[in-house]
Write an enzyme that holds these catalytic residues in place. Structure first.
Site, PDB file in Angstrom:
ATOM      1  N   TRP A  12     -34.132 -20.177 -71.074  1.00 43.01           N
ATOM      2  CA  TRP A  12     -35.246 -20.838 -70.382  1.00 43.01           C
ATOM      3  C   TRP A  12     -36.380 -19.846 -70.177  1.00 43.01           C
ATOM      4  CZ3 TRP A  12     -30.119 -21.344 -69.006  1.00 43.01           C
ATOM      5  CH2 TRP A  12     -29.562 -22.621 -69.224  1.00 43.01           C
TER       6      TRP A  12
ATOM      7  N   HIS B 177     -35.788 -26.627 -65.585  1.00 44.93           N
ATOM      8  CA  HIS B 177     -35.017 -27.849 -65.854  1.00 44.93           C
ATOM      9  C   HIS B 177     -34.763 -28.549 -64.517  1.00 44.93           C
ATOM     10  CE1 HIS B 177     -31.159 -25.066 -65.725  1.00 44.93           C
ATOM     11  NE2 HIS B 177     -31.988 -24.843 -64.732  1.00 44.93           N
TER      12      HIS B 177
ATOM     13  N   ARG C 133     -41.976 -24.627 -68.941  1.00 42.95           N
ATOM     14  CA  ARG C 133     -41.467 -23.464 -69.662  1.00 42.95           C
ATOM     15  C   ARG C 133     -42.606 -22.700 -70.315  1.00 42.95           C
ATOM     16  NH1 ARG C 133     -35.803 -25.744 -72.296  1.00 42.95           N
ATOM     17  NH2 ARG C 133     -35.108 -26.672 -70.331  1.00 42.95           N
TER      18      ARG C 133
ATOM     19  N   GLN D 273     -37.787 -34.136 -67.378  1.00 45.23           N
ATOM     20  CA  GLN D 273     -36.351 -34.222 -67.630  1.00 45.23           C
ATOM     21  C   GLN D 273     -35.791 -35.266 -66.688  1.00 45.23           C
ATOM     22  OE1 GLN D 273     -34.063 -30.597 -67.335  1.00 45.23           O
ATOM     23  NE2 GLN D 273     -34.531 -30.032 -69.449  1.00 45.23           N
TER      24      GLN D 273
ATOM     25  N   VAL E 121     -21.850 -25.821 -67.425  1.00 44.48           N
ATOM     26  CA  VAL E 121     -20.877 -26.856 -67.835  1.00 44.48           C
ATOM     27  C   VAL E 121     -19.806 -26.230 -68.729  1.00 44.48           C
ATOM     28  CG1 VAL E 121     -22.350 -28.907 -67.629  1.00 44.48           C
ATOM     29  CG2 VAL E 121     -22.396 -27.543 -69.740  1.00 44.48           C
TER      30      VAL E 121
ATOM     31  N   ALA F 299     -22.296 -33.738 -66.029  1.00 46.18           N
ATOM     32  CA  ALA F 299     -23.745 -33.647 -65.806  1.00 46.18           C
ATOM     33  C   ALA F 299     -24.448 -33.772 -67.146  1.00 46.18           C
ATOM     34  CB  ALA F 299     -24.090 -32.319 -65.151  1.00 46.18           C
TER      35      ALA F 299
HETATM   36  N1  PHE Z   1     -30.541 -28.219 -67.937  1.00 47.92           N
HETATM   37  C1  PHE Z   1     -30.232 -28.176 -69.333  1.00 47.92           C
HETATM   38  C2  PHE Z   1     -31.475 -27.822 -70.122  1.00 47.92           C
HETATM   39  O1  PHE Z   1     -32.519 -27.839 -69.601  1.00 47.92           O
HETATM   40  C3  PHE Z   1     -29.672 -29.477 -69.809  1.00 47.92           C
HETATM   41  C4  PHE Z   1     -28.324 -29.790 -69.240  1.00 47.92           C
HETATM   42  C5  PHE Z   1     -28.220 -30.480 -68.064  1.00 47.92           C
HETATM   43  C6  PHE Z   1     -27.164 -29.397 -69.886  1.00 47.92           C
HETATM   44  C7  PHE Z   1     -26.998 -30.784 -67.517  1.00 47.92           C
HETATM   45  C8  PHE Z   1     -25.930 -29.699 -69.365  1.00 47.92           C
HETATM   46  C9  PHE Z   1     -25.861 -30.390 -68.195  1.00 47.92           C
HETATM   47  O2  PHE Z   1     -31.475 -27.495 -71.251  1.00 47.92           O
END
Ligand code: PHE
Length: 370
Positions: free
Chosen positions: A177, A198, A224, A238, A281, A338
């Protein structure tokens, strides 16, 4: 207006011993003056001022007519006739001017009048931005499955954007990120504040505040520090999803996301899951939909999918035990899934839009299509 504009022309008042000749010449002079002044009057108000000054009860002509009594009885008829004639003439001229003025005013009025039979002008109505529309549609799909919509801050702490998501300081995964940091240092000299990269920080915020069962979606803006191209913007939306409960499995994740894809794209579109890595995750996946531009053929020249035939629309996975532990949930009791999806990309897929930058270019010709 306190005084008459004609006061400057002081008129010689008749004396008792005046002669008929001087009376008549005075009358002549007064008539000429009155006519000259009448020429200058342009409005109804000015005409009325003129009338009061010359023909009114205390007007100059009236006074001169009254002064007839100062003439000898046998002179009076001749002088009287001249005086009356002058007065009548001035009255007639005034009436003419008043008529002419009225006519001009009417003409002006009718030139300005409104034609009530003309068709009305079309009113241009504003509309919801296409991103707002797709965000609402997607949230609607998830609320129909029992999710709640919540929102969170765009200026976020490092702690929520990274640390509580199993991304410690100096962890190489932070490079995933490209972050815009807020120019503010804490006591250790670190930058603790950023523009969220995010919507995942809301996972931690929600779990800290509530015990399971949790089922939420979080729409919101993210930022970003990145160069833009056809599928990347430095500011974008998002929608985060989070479900935590006893006994939640990867099957629930797939079932929920397939149902989402079916409702948004219809059952003809193909969807696929592949392994991916996100620190918060385990296991992690990415979900893709077949490319609309080349119909999933993966043509080399396709600039939308860059020849892969697939477009990634979200990251997802089972919530990492470290994250659950961090917010005070027992990972032996609770599990969850998630996901984080990109509404602009979903709108692109759904409506065949080839460049994400169109959404924020403010070109009315593009925005009007939705
Ligand atoms: N937050 C992650 C992204 O911005 C996306 C994501 C969200 C992945 C939740 C897994 C679970 O790339």
């Amino acid at each position: 207006m306190g005084h008459s504009p004609f006061e400057g022309h002081l008129f010689v008042l008749m004396k008792l011993d005046m002669t008929t000749e001087s009376y008549l010449s005075n009358m002549e002079e007064l008539k000429a003056l009155a006519l000259k002044e009448l020429e200058k009057a342009r409005t109804a108000e000015e005409l009325e001022q003129w009338r009061a000054a010359f023909l009114g009860r205390k007007g100059r002509v009236t006074q001169v007519v009254r002064a007839l009594s100062g003439l000898s009885p046998h002179e009076r008829p001749r002088a009287g006739a001249v005086a009356n004639e002058a007065k009548t003439l001035l009255e007639a001229r005034l009436a003419e001017r008043q008529e002419a003025l009225k006519g001009a005013e009417l003409e002006q009025l009718s030139a300005q009048s409104i034609d009530v039979t003309l068709p009305g002008r079309q009113i241009t109505l504003g509309g919801l931005h296409p991103v707002t529309q797709i965000v609402r549609e997607i949230c609607g799909v998830f609320t129909s499955m029992g999710f709640q919509v919540v929102e969170g801050p765009e200026v976020e702490w490092d702690a929520y954007n990274f640390e509580k998501l199993n991304i410690p300081q100096d962890h190489p995964a932070r490079d995933m990120w490209s972050t815009l940091w807020v120019d503010y240092r804490d006591q250790q000299g670190r930058y603790p504040m950023l523009l969220r990269t995010h919507t995942s920080p809301m996972q931690a915020r929600i779990m800290e505040q509530t015990m399971p069962p949790v089922r939420v979606v979080v729409p919101g803006k993210c930022y970003r520090y990145e160069a833009t191209d056809a599928t990347h913007e430095s500011q974008f939306y998002q929608i985060e999803g989070l479900a935590v409960d006893e006994g939640i499995t990867f099957a629930h994740l797939k079932g929920t996301l397939y149902e989402f894809a079916r409702q948004v794209f219809g059952s003809d579109r193909k969807a696929r899951f592949r392994c991916d890595y996100f620190p918060f995750v385990e296991p992690g996946v990415e979900m893709s939909i077949d490319c609309f531009a080349c119909q999933g053929r993966g043509e080399e020249a396709c600039r939308v999918c860059r020849g892969s035939g697939w477009i990634e629309i979200m990251g997802a996975g089972m919530v990492h035990p470290n994250v659950l532990r961090g917010v005070g949930y027992d990972p032996e009791v609770y599990t969850g899934f998630a996901f984080g999806l990109g509404p602009e990309r979903i709108a692109m897929l759904k409506y065949g839009i080839e460049d994400i930058r169109l959404f924020y270019a403010n070109d009315i010709r593009f925005l009007r299509q939705f």
